[in-house]
Design a protein around this motif. Sequence first.
Motif, mmCIF file in Angstrom:
data_model
loop_
_atom_site.group_PDB
_atom_site.id
_atom_site.type_symbol
_atom_site.label_atom_id
_atom_site.label_comp_id
_atom_site.label_asym_id
_atom_site.label_seq_id
_atom_site.Cartn_x
_atom_site.Cartn_y
_atom_site.Cartn_z
ATOM 1 N N MET A 1 -10.417 24.265 56.564
ATOM 2 C CA MET A 1 -10.604 23.519 57.790
ATOM 3 C C MET A 1 -9.481 22.619 57.885
ATOM 4 N N THR A 2 -9.342 22.365 59.264
ATOM 5 C CA THR A 2 -8.107 21.167 59.457
ATOM 6 C C THR A 2 -8.730 19.946 60.291
ATOM 7 N N GLY A 3 -8.179 18.985 60.205
ATOM 8 C CA GLY A 3 -8.675 17.691 61.072
ATOM 9 C C GLY A 3 -7.488 16.820 61.056
ATOM 10 N N GLY A 4 -7.837 15.601 61.597
ATOM 11 C CA GLY A 4 -6.793 14.457 61.845
ATOM 12 C C GLY A 4 -7.461 13.378 62.553
ATOM 13 N N CYS A 5 -6.621 12.587 62.940
ATOM 14 C CA CYS A 5 -6.848 11.379 63.819
ATOM 15 C C CYS A 5 -6.606 11.608 65.197
ATOM 16 N N GLN A 6 -7.000 10.755 66.082
ATOM 17 C CA GLN A 6 -7.001 10.871 67.708
ATOM 18 C C GLN A 6 -5.281 10.853 67.903
ATOM 19 N N CYS A 7 -4.527 10.455 67.311
ATOM 20 C CA CYS A 7 -3.305 10.450 67.813
ATOM 21 C C CYS A 7 -2.331 11.427 67.229
ATOM 22 N N GLY A 8 -3.124 12.091 66.023
ATOM 23 C CA GLY A 8 -2.024 13.011 65.263
ATOM 24 C C GLY A 8 -1.251 12.867 64.305
ATOM 25 N N SER A 9 -1.182 11.386 64.133
ATOM 26 C CA SER A 9 -0.177 11.018 63.015
ATOM 27 C C SER A 9 -0.821 11.242 61.566
ATOM 28 N N VAL A 10 -2.094 11.472 61.379
ATOM 29 C CA VAL A 10 -2.657 11.589 60.118
ATOM 30 C C VAL A 10 -3.377 12.957 60.258
ATOM 31 N N ARG A 11 -2.987 14.065 59.573
ATOM 32 C CA ARG A 11 -3.407 15.333 59.770
ATOM 33 C C ARG A 11 -3.846 15.889 58.339
#
Length: 144
Positions: A1-11
Amino acid sequence: MTGGCQCGSVRYSVEVADDDAYLCHCRMCQRATGGVFAALKQVPRAAVTWVTREPDRYASSEIAVRGFCRECGTPLTYEGHGSDQLDLTVGSFDEAHRLRPTGHFGVESRHRAWSEGVDLPEKRTGDLPNIAKKWMETRGNVPD
């Protein structure tokens, strides 16, 4: 699975063995997320790959740190000291709908009125004309 923060700088990318997750009602999780509970998925630390960069971390207590994005503030992890496991916030997963709560933790601080609202009236974002209009003007659609 993948994920990250709202702004995309941490994935991140993570190998998960199942779709089990849990709800933590402890006061530390309430304060760390700004919510009445935290929805978390426990995984082995070794199963997590930080694709863009690692989250920043805050020593939230004597026993743990919490990972977050310094750019947008998204809470991402609970990491107990000395543990080979860490917990990722369910809301940070790209396919959060796959995960299912299988239990409660920290129930001494549980706010039942907030966690048992299944029968409350419901509205979709698009049902609120003023909010839907703002989304349409800025994005062209109402987000999921």
